[in-house]
Motif scaffolding. Sequence first.
Motif, PDB file in Angstrom:
ATOM      1  N   PHE A  24     -33.516  -0.563  55.695  1.00  0.00           N
ATOM      2  CA  PHE A  24     -34.002  -0.035  54.278  1.00  0.00           C
ATOM      3  C   PHE A  24     -34.110   1.495  54.286  1.00  0.00           C
ATOM      4  N   TYR A  25     -34.298   2.261  55.055  1.00  0.00           N
ATOM      5  CA  TYR A  25     -34.106   3.711  55.164  1.00  0.00           C
ATOM      6  C   TYR A  25     -32.735   4.062  55.166  1.00  0.00           C
ATOM      7  N   GLU A  26     -32.010   3.298  55.764  1.00  0.00           N
ATOM      8  CA  GLU A  26     -30.858   3.705  55.560  1.00  0.00           C
ATOM      9  C   GLU A  26     -29.991   3.332  54.401  1.00  0.00           C
ATOM     10  N   ASP A  27     -30.424   2.447  53.651  1.00  0.00           N
ATOM     11  CA  ASP A  27     -30.038   2.131  52.159  1.00  0.00           C
ATOM     12  C   ASP A  27     -30.513   3.191  51.331  1.00  0.00           C
ATOM     13  N   GLN A  28     -31.672   3.851  51.675  1.00  0.00           N
ATOM     14  CA  GLN A  28     -32.121   4.896  50.978  1.00  0.00           C
ATOM     15  C   GLN A  28     -31.521   6.254  51.213  1.00  0.00           C
ATOM     16  N   GLY A  29     -30.411   6.270  52.137  1.00  0.00           N
ATOM     17  CA  GLY A  29     -29.878   7.479  52.657  1.00  0.00           C
ATOM     18  C   GLY A  29     -30.616   8.500  53.217  1.00  0.00           C
ATOM     19  N   MET A  30     -31.833   7.827  53.984  1.00  0.00           N
ATOM     20  CA  MET A  30     -32.335   8.694  54.897  1.00  0.00           C
ATOM     21  C   MET A  30     -32.004   8.967  56.337  1.00  0.00           C
ATOM     22  N   GLY A  56     -43.515  11.140  58.079  1.00  0.00           N
ATOM     23  CA  GLY A  56     -43.963  11.456  56.492  1.00  0.00           C
ATOM     24  C   GLY A  56     -44.614  10.128  55.925  1.00  0.00           C
ATOM     25  N   ARG A  57     -44.177   9.097  56.291  1.00  0.00           N
ATOM     26  CA  ARG A  57     -45.059   7.864  55.692  1.00  0.00           C
ATOM     27  C   ARG A  57     -46.257   8.014  56.009  1.00  0.00           C
ATOM     28  N   ARG A  58     -46.780   8.306  57.454  1.00  0.00           N
ATOM     29  CA  ARG A  58     -48.161   8.471  57.786  1.00  0.00           C
ATOM     30  C   ARG A  58     -48.953   9.510  56.789  1.00  0.00           C
ATOM     31  N   LEU A  59     -48.139  10.513  56.638  1.00  0.00           N
ATOM     32  CA  LEU A  59     -48.672  11.721  55.807  1.00  0.00           C
ATOM     33  C   LEU A  59     -48.997  10.926  54.357  1.00  0.00           C
ATOM     34  N   GLY A  60     -48.414  10.233  53.878  1.00  0.00           N
ATOM     35  CA  GLY A  60     -48.462   9.433  52.525  1.00  0.00           C
ATOM     36  C   GLY A  60     -47.343   9.920  51.529  1.00  0.00           C
ATOM     37  N   PHE A  61     -46.345  10.666  52.049  1.00  0.00           N
ATOM     38  CA  PHE A  61     -45.221  10.926  51.247  1.00  0.00           C
ATOM     39  C   PHE A  61     -44.360   9.633  50.802  1.00  0.00           C
ATOM     40  N   SER A  62     -43.753   9.550  49.565  1.00  0.00           N
ATOM     41  CA  SER A  62     -42.872   8.442  49.118  1.00  0.00           C
ATOM     42  C   SER A  62     -41.541   8.717  49.839  1.00  0.00           C
ATOM     43  N   LEU A  63     -40.905   7.594  50.040  1.00  0.00           N
ATOM     44  CA  LEU A  63     -39.786   7.611  50.623  1.00  0.00           C
ATOM     45  C   LEU A  63     -38.742   8.773  50.251  1.00  0.00           C
ATOM     46  N   ALA A  64     -38.840   8.868  48.793  1.00  0.00           N
ATOM     47  CA  ALA A  64     -37.923   9.873  48.447  1.00  0.00           C
ATOM     48  C   ALA A  64     -38.422  11.354  48.658  1.00  0.00           C
ATOM     49  N   GLU A  65     -39.507  11.587  48.708  1.00  0.00           N
ATOM     50  CA  GLU A  65     -40.025  12.890  49.109  1.00  0.00           C
ATOM     51  C   GLU A  65     -39.616  13.115  50.759  1.00  0.00           C
ATOM     52  N   ILE A  66     -39.794  11.863  51.370  1.00  0.00           N
ATOM     53  CA  ILE A  66     -39.557  12.135  52.970  1.00  0.00           C
ATOM     54  C   ILE A  66     -38.112  12.427  53.056  1.00  0.00           C
ATOM     55  N   GLY A  67     -37.117  11.869  52.324  1.00  0.00           N
ATOM     56  CA  GLY A  67     -35.807  12.094  52.485  1.00  0.00           C
ATOM     57  C   GLY A  67     -35.532  13.554  52.257  1.00  0.00           C
ATOM     58  N   GLU A  68     -36.037  14.253  51.271  1.00  0.00           N
ATOM     59  CA  GLU A  68     -35.738  15.392  50.766  1.00  0.00           C
ATOM     60  C   GLU A  68     -36.393  16.397  52.097  1.00  0.00           C
ATOM     61  N   ILE A  69     -37.638  16.171  52.396  1.00  0.00           N
ATOM     62  CA  ILE A  69     -38.235  16.820  53.568  1.00  0.00           C
ATOM     63  C   ILE A  69     -37.380  16.834  54.718  1.00  0.00           C
ATOM     64  N   VAL A  70     -36.932  15.776  55.286  1.00  0.00           N
ATOM     65  CA  VAL A  70     -36.274  15.493  56.272  1.00  0.00           C
ATOM     66  C   VAL A  70     -34.777  16.321  56.358  1.00  0.00           C
TER      67      VAL A  70
END
Length: 133
Positions: A24-30, A56-70
Amino acid sequence: MTQATFGIGDLAREFGVTTRAIRFYEDQGMIAPRREGQRRVFQPRDRTRLKLILRGRRLGFSLAEIGEIVDLYEAPAGEAAQLKLLLDRIAARRAELKAKRRDLNASLDDLDAAAKNCRKRLKEMENGRSGKS
DNA sequence: GTTCTAACA
DNA sequence: TGTTAGCA
């Protein structure tokens, strides 16, 4: 020795997530694991990214936000202008996290106060009183 | 046995 | 994201 590549099952076991989640994370481009035919071949860097994603998930970020952060952690493009832009984004993200930390501390303090109040009432009850007048 | 894609709860 | 189906 630490192996050079991992199968999706290896990472799933290591991080306690399902293989479905990783796909799933791959599908989201992360993450973009290499392919060997259809099989996904994860490099150490993919493993690191996955670790960041889960944090990032533990910190409560959405997957979209995590993608940007990473993406902020990845190697810069080289252009001075792009590096400056990256610095701006990193600064913005740090500010957000600091704000979040302040909220966390405030919540911690509130909970601490609530706990103290509970202990106080409990003590009053144990002393045979009904608590509030 | 393990991974893959795709679709549905 | 979980689960399930049908392949390779």
